[in-house]
Design a protein around this motif. Structure first.
Motif, short mmCIF file in Angstrom:
data_model
loop_
_atom_site.label_atom_id
_atom_site.label_comp_id
_atom_site.label_asym_id
_atom_site.label_seq_id
_atom_site.Cartn_x
_atom_site.Cartn_y
_atom_site.Cartn_z
N GLU A 91 0.83 -1.12 -0.01
CA GLU A 91 -0.08 0.04 0.12
C GLU A 91 1.09 1.35 0.07
OE1 GLU A 91 -2.90 -0.12 3.30
OE2 GLU A 91 -2.58 2.03 3.36
N ILE A 120 3.74 -8.12 -7.24
CA ILE A 120 2.57 -8.68 -7.83
C ILE A 120 2.85 -9.96 -8.76
CG2 ILE A 120 1.41 -6.69 -7.59
CD1 ILE A 120 1.31 -6.25 -10.69
N LYS A 123 1.04 -12.96 -7.68
CA LYS A 123 -0.43 -12.82 -7.08
C LYS A 123 -1.26 -13.60 -7.87
CE LYS A 123 0.85 -9.53 -3.92
NZ LYS A 123 1.09 -10.18 -2.35
N VAL A 128 -4.98 -9.36 -7.17
CA VAL A 128 -4.53 -8.11 -8.29
C VAL A 128 -5.87 -7.33 -8.37
CG1 VAL A 128 -3.84 -7.47 -10.57
CG2 VAL A 128 -2.84 -9.31 -9.53
N ARG A 129 -7.13 -7.86 -8.36
CA ARG A 129 -8.44 -6.99 -8.42
C ARG A 129 -8.42 -6.16 -7.14
NH1 ARG A 129 -11.77 -11.82 -10.56
NH2 ARG A 129 -11.35 -11.70 -12.86
N LYS A 130 -7.92 -6.76 -6.08
CA LYS A 130 -8.02 -5.93 -4.93
C LYS A 130 -7.19 -4.75 -4.97
CE LYS A 130 -9.92 -9.44 -1.75
NZ LYS A 130 -9.27 -10.47 -0.83
N ILE A 131 -5.91 -5.23 -5.16
CA ILE A 131 -4.78 -4.25 -5.21
C ILE A 131 -5.00 -3.08 -6.11
CG2 ILE A 131 -2.41 -3.64 -5.74
CD1 ILE A 131 -2.00 -6.73 -5.21
N THR A 162 -2.96 -9.09 -0.35
CA THR A 162 -2.56 -7.75 -1.06
C THR A 162 -1.32 -6.98 -0.28
OG1 THR A 162 -4.21 -6.75 0.45
CG2 THR A 162 -5.12 -7.41 -1.58
#
Lengths: 163, 317
Positions: A91, A120, A123, A128-131, A162
């Motif tokens: 993050e 990533i 991952k 990846v969708r969340k990130i 994540t």
């Protein structure tokens, strides 16, 4: 003879998102294309950067200082510093990358993008969708079709976190 | 409390920049993140950007040394060969079910490999995404052909991959050769007319350098003399043949082979079995630009010499 020009260093104030102020030498920010244009063309002495968190700005200023001290003899030390620089939670790394992209610090941007890519690459698609805060717009049928076409891309353990 | 909410939204150009630094495998996987990611990753522009980045990756992570073992290939990561004591190796099987006989590697450009199985079956293969394509048959009647020479290259102008096939009916006569060029974009073979005399006795291995394919030939009449050697090239953009100016050979030079030196064409010249001179053509078609880089002395007197093994700046060995 040169003392009159070098002795007088120009000072600049950067204002982070939470109104915290950072005072630094103008020469340091010239590594940023955005700030360079601002100080050269508009001759400002204080630049507000409301979109950048102070915590992020502290990190970036730390990098600018280290980079300015870079000489052929401390290259190894700088490399280690770079490695540590991106060794933060994902993050925070993304915050830094977005800020560096905005400030247009090109060398550091390359390095940050590579660091994000390295983080990533193992991952799962879900992670990846969340990130990247993406909602899937594929139907479940379309998704299973992908898995059939390139099964090797889904082999092995995938990291669902994540961070 | 969802910590993900604090993750910033990334501008699209930044997402592109990050994805372009990923290896092929996760990229393939991430095509199913969303429709826009699929469109981005499979788009021509992204593929080109990715292709130009990955060979320049420091540490040679994306470079592979691929050797042919007849019925299968073995690949090593260049990084592990150069820097690590344990070598990462894996076996690549022929992409089509079973090869008829042993197959050979015609050439490779941009990670795409061209394979020839027996004499006339050609396959383009991208091992990174495990996709292959069998090429259609060429027009020349293969029953009459007793020698096949193929080479593989890239037409940067049209972004097209091309295979040049030279089909010899009879080695002793230059008129008995047909040349056809396959274009991946049109997926068809096209015959090439007006061939130069030097088409005779092309040596098997051509070299693809800066948009042109090069071959050396040996003329039977002057086998033990440099006088019989020619270098010819075909430009893959306009498909024109040319005889290439050669370096100033020396007394005793008997045989030459083409090679790559960095990103320039080079020749290795065997001098009376005593040493090899390495010449590099710094500027295309300019005789004066041929520069002798160094000579390598043989330990023993020998007419047999090892094929030079050079690594270009980018691409494969």
């Amino acid at each position: 003879m040169a003392s009159s020009t070098t002795g007088e260093k120009k000072i600049l104030t950067l204002k982070g998102g939470d109104n915290e102020e950072f005072i630094l030498e103008e020469s340091l920010v010239l590594q940023s294309e955005l700030l360079k244009n601002m100080v050269k063309e508009e001759r400002v002495s204080s630049i507000p950067l409301p979109s950048i968190k102070s915590k992020t700005l502290v990190k970036i200023i730390e990098y600018l200082k280290k980079h300015a001290e870079l000489t052929p003899s401390n290259k190894e030390e700088f490399k280690n510093f770079e490695k540590e620089f991106v060794n933060v939670v994902l993050e925070e790394l993304l915050d830094i990358t977005v800020a560096v992209n905005y400030l247009k610090i090109n060398g550091l941007l390359e390095f940050c993008c590579q660091a994000v890519a390295d983080r990533i690459k193992d991952k799962s698609v879900e992670a990846v969708r969340k990130i990247f805060r993406i909602e899937s717009d594929f139907t479940p049928e379309e998704e299973s079709e992908f898995r059939k076409e390139t099964p090797e891309a889904f082999e092995g353990d995938l990291d669902d976190t994540t961070n | 409390q969802d910590s993900n909410l604090t993750i910033p939204i990334l501008p699209s150009e930044l997402v592109t920049e990050i994805l372009s630094k990923l290896p092929v495998k996760p990229l393939l996987q991430f095509t199913c993140v969303s429709k826009s990611w699929l469109a981005l990753i499979s788009g021509q522009e992204f593929i080109k950007a990715h292709l130009s980045l990955s060979p320049n990756n420091k540490d040679n992570t994306n470079h592979m040394l691929i050797l042919n073992f007849g019925r299968y290939l073995k690949q090593w990561s260049l990084k592990s060969l150069l820097y690590e004591s344990a070598m990462e190796t894996s076996t690549l099987y022929y992409p089509m079910k079973i090869p008829k006989r042993s197959f050979r590697i015609v050439g490779s450009v941009n990670g795409l490999i061209c394979l020839a199985d027996s004499s006339k079956d050609l396959v383009l293969w991208n091992p990174s995404i495990k996709k292959y394509k069998k090429l259609p048959d060429f027009n020349t009647n293969s029953w009459d052909v007793n020698r096949f020479i193929y080479d593989f290259g890239y037409d940067e102008f049209r972004d097209d991959y091309k295979v040049v096939g030279c089909f010899y009916y009879d080695c002793s006569n230059s008129s008995n050769v047909e040349v056809e060029i396959y274009s991946l974009k049109s997926d068809s073979w096209k015959s090439i007319r007006s061939l130069p005399d030097e088409m005779r006795f092309l040596t098997e291995l051509g070299k693809f350098v800066n948009g042109k394919l090069y071959w050396a030939n040996n003329n039977c009449n002057h086998y033990f003399s440099y006088k019989g050697c020619n270098i010819i090239s075909i430009d893959l953009v306009d498909e024109k043949w040319e005889k290439v100016e050669q370096p100033s050979y020396e007394e005793g030079d008997i045989d030459l082979q083409l090679g790559l030196f960095g990103s320039d064409l080079s020749v290795y010249i065997n001098n009376a079995g005593k040493h090899v001179s390495v010449w590099v053509m710094k500027e295309y078609g300019v005789r004066q630009s041929w520069t002798k880089m160094f000579t390598i002395k043989y330990a023993d007197y020998s007419y047999l010499y090892a094929r030079p093994f050079f690594m270009p700046n980018k691409g494969e060995i």
